[in-house]
Design an enzyme around this catalytic site. Structure first.
Site, PDB file in Angstrom:
ATOM      1  N   ASP A  68     -45.064  -5.645  -7.716  1.00 28.67           N
ATOM      2  CA  ASP A  68     -45.354  -6.875  -8.444  1.00 28.67           C
ATOM      3  C   ASP A  68     -44.343  -7.950  -8.042  1.00 28.67           C
ATOM      4  O   ASP A  68     -43.172  -7.870  -8.390  1.00 28.67           O
ATOM      5  CB  ASP A  68     -45.276  -6.609  -9.955  1.00 28.67           C
ATOM      6  CG  ASP A  68     -45.680  -7.846 -10.716  1.00 28.67           C
ATOM      7  OD1 ASP A  68     -46.898  -8.095 -10.825  1.00 28.67           O
ATOM      8  OD2 ASP A  68     -44.786  -8.597 -11.162  1.00 28.67           O
ATOM      9  N   TYR A  95     -39.654 -15.442  -7.962  1.00 30.00           N
ATOM     10  CA  TYR A  95     -38.560 -14.467  -7.943  1.00 30.00           C
ATOM     11  C   TYR A  95     -37.568 -14.755  -6.811  1.00 30.00           C
ATOM     12  O   TYR A  95     -36.489 -14.161  -6.760  1.00 30.00           O
ATOM     13  CB  TYR A  95     -39.085 -13.022  -7.827  1.00 30.00           C
ATOM     14  CG  TYR A  95     -39.999 -12.599  -8.968  1.00 30.00           C
ATOM     15  CD1 TYR A  95     -40.059 -13.330 -10.157  1.00 30.00           C
ATOM     16  CD2 TYR A  95     -40.813 -11.475  -8.866  1.00 30.00           C
ATOM     17  CE1 TYR A  95     -40.903 -12.955 -11.188  1.00 30.00           C
ATOM     18  CE2 TYR A  95     -41.653 -11.093  -9.893  1.00 30.00           C
ATOM     19  CZ  TYR A  95     -41.704 -11.840 -11.052  1.00 30.00           C
ATOM     20  OH  TYR A  95     -42.545 -11.464 -12.071  1.00 30.00           O
ATOM     21  N   LYS A 128     -47.673 -14.372  -7.408  1.00 28.38           N
ATOM     22  CA  LYS A 128     -48.025 -15.307  -8.492  1.00 28.38           C
ATOM     23  C   LYS A 128     -47.819 -16.759  -8.075  1.00 28.38           C
ATOM     24  O   LYS A 128     -46.834 -17.095  -7.401  1.00 28.38           O
ATOM     25  CB  LYS A 128     -47.173 -15.009  -9.732  1.00 28.38           C
ATOM     26  CG  LYS A 128     -47.195 -13.556 -10.136  1.00 28.38           C
ATOM     27  CD  LYS A 128     -46.564 -13.272 -11.479  1.00 28.38           C
ATOM     28  CE  LYS A 128     -46.457 -11.768 -11.678  1.00 28.38           C
ATOM     29  NZ  LYS A 128     -45.231 -11.177 -11.116  1.00 28.38           N
ATOM     30  N   HIS A 148     -48.961 -17.767 -12.795  1.00 26.43           N
ATOM     31  CA  HIS A 148     -47.756 -17.177 -13.392  1.00 26.43           C
ATOM     32  C   HIS A 148     -47.593 -17.544 -14.879  1.00 26.43           C
ATOM     33  O   HIS A 148     -47.232 -16.716 -15.704  1.00 26.43           O
ATOM     34  CB  HIS A 148     -46.522 -17.614 -12.587  1.00 26.43           C
ATOM     35  CG  HIS A 148     -45.357 -16.693 -12.709  1.00 26.43           C
ATOM     36  ND1 HIS A 148     -44.458 -16.483 -11.694  1.00 26.43           N
ATOM     37  CD2 HIS A 148     -44.930 -15.919 -13.731  1.00 26.43           C
ATOM     38  CE1 HIS A 148     -43.534 -15.621 -12.085  1.00 26.43           C
ATOM     39  NE2 HIS A 148     -43.798 -15.267 -13.330  1.00 26.43           N
TER      40      HIS A 148
END
Ligand code: A2P
Length: 318
Positions: A36, A41, A70, A103
């Protein structure tokens, strides 16, 4: 045959780029196939290097893997959705994603990639008075652009994160390609029964992020030690009864109630521990006792952290 998302995935949030390759190779060796990821990130290039290393070592093929990414908040406008997806694909060094998710149901003003990537929450972090700037982009328009990604073969499936029931009803009213997945925070302190039941009614698979609860929020000062589900007496008692760790009990509860889970661990022993939850079953009473810990306690709440960190009160949950 359509590939199925493994119900135990591996979360990449907060894994430093320098650690990604080692951790991904370890995780694949431990048995993880579902990763994921997200542009936000800040580690997708390093994740891509890790996936490539595992593939080059012959541990897996691309087809064995399930990769989720995302769409970040600053790229909701239809003009920016495909470029955001392409950027994630190029960073991840992949030809397609298995799943691409919106997201947050929060549209922010676009920040060009060459100015800052990932853009994060603030429009102008260097300014004297940095601002989090909302953009007027309806989620329906974003969804239309997400559907185009499926048509172009850039992602196999699309879905959303952090939507509440109202937004889900709305999305289902206009979606030509229905969302296959909903990713939400869920753990014993935030059981989200109604939302999970609604998603099931619509045939949408639910993935629980932060499935262990507060653990990943201690280091960023968004939870206190007392928020720990693993030190709950009930959880510890059930763990002893099954000769499992409290983490395994909480994760088992997560998959047994029908959600996928995406725990993250940098530690190979805990990586394996978190996968080793399919050789036992919790009784109905044990499931109910864990669910009874619900306190509607949310750790990842824009209604809290946006105001504290970015100076804009921005709730999305009531
Ligand atoms: P570590 O990486 O040192 O194992 P989340 O997936 O909800 O973001 O939670 C991840 C946090 O929980 C990390 O701090 C991780 O630490 C910790 N963690 C992951 N698996 C376990 C486990 N089996 N037991 C205890 N802590 C765990």
């Amino acid at each position: 045959m359509t590939k199925k998302m493994a119900n135990i995935g591996f979360g990449m949030w907060k894994i430093a780029p320098v650690d990604c390759e080692r951790i991904i190779v370890e995780a694949i060796k431990a048995g993880y196939r579902h990763f994921d990821c997200a542009a936000d990130y800040g580690n997708e290039e390093a994740v891509g290097a890790g996936l490539k290393a595992a593939i080059d070592q012959g541990l897996v093929t691309r087809e064995d893997l399930w990769i989720t990414s995302k769409l970040w908040n600053t790229c909701h406008h239809p003009d920016h959705v495909e470029m955001a997806c392409q950027k994630s694909l190029s960073d991840l060094d992949l030809g397609y994603l298995d799943l691409y998710l919106v997201h947050f149901p929060i549209a922010l003003e676009f920040v060009p990639f060459e100015v800052r990537y990932p853009a994060e929450w603030l429009f102008n972090p260097e300014a004297e008075k940095p601002e989090m700037r909302r953009a007027q982009v309806p989620l329906q328009e974003t969804w239309g652009a997400m559907e185009a990604l499926v048509d172009k073969g850039l992602t196999k499936q699309i879905g959303v994160c952090n939507y509440n029931s109202g937004l889900l009803h709305d999305l289902m009213s206009y979606a030509n390609i229905k969302p296959s997945a909903l990713q939400i925070e869920s753990h014993p302190y935030l059981t989200q029964e109604k939302l999970i039941r609604l998603a099931a009614q619509y045939g949408i698979a639910v993935t629980a992020f932060s499935p262990l609860g507060a653990l990943s929020y201690f280091e960023i000062d968004m939870a206190k030690p007392a928020d720990n589900t693993l030190t709950e007496k009930n959880v510890q008692g059930i763990a002893v009864a099954h000769n499992k760790t409290p983490a395994q009990i909480v994760l088992r509860w997560g998959i047994q109630r029908g959600t996928a889970i995406i725990p993250k661990s940098s530690n190979p022993r805990r990586m394996r521990e978190n996968l080793n939850i399919i050789d036992f079953v919790l009784s109905e009473e044990e499931m109910a006792a864990i669910s009874a810990l619900n306190a509607n306690r949310r750790f990842n709440d824009p209604g809290e952290f946006c105001e504290q960190a970015f100076g804009l009160f921005n709730p999305i949950y009531d």
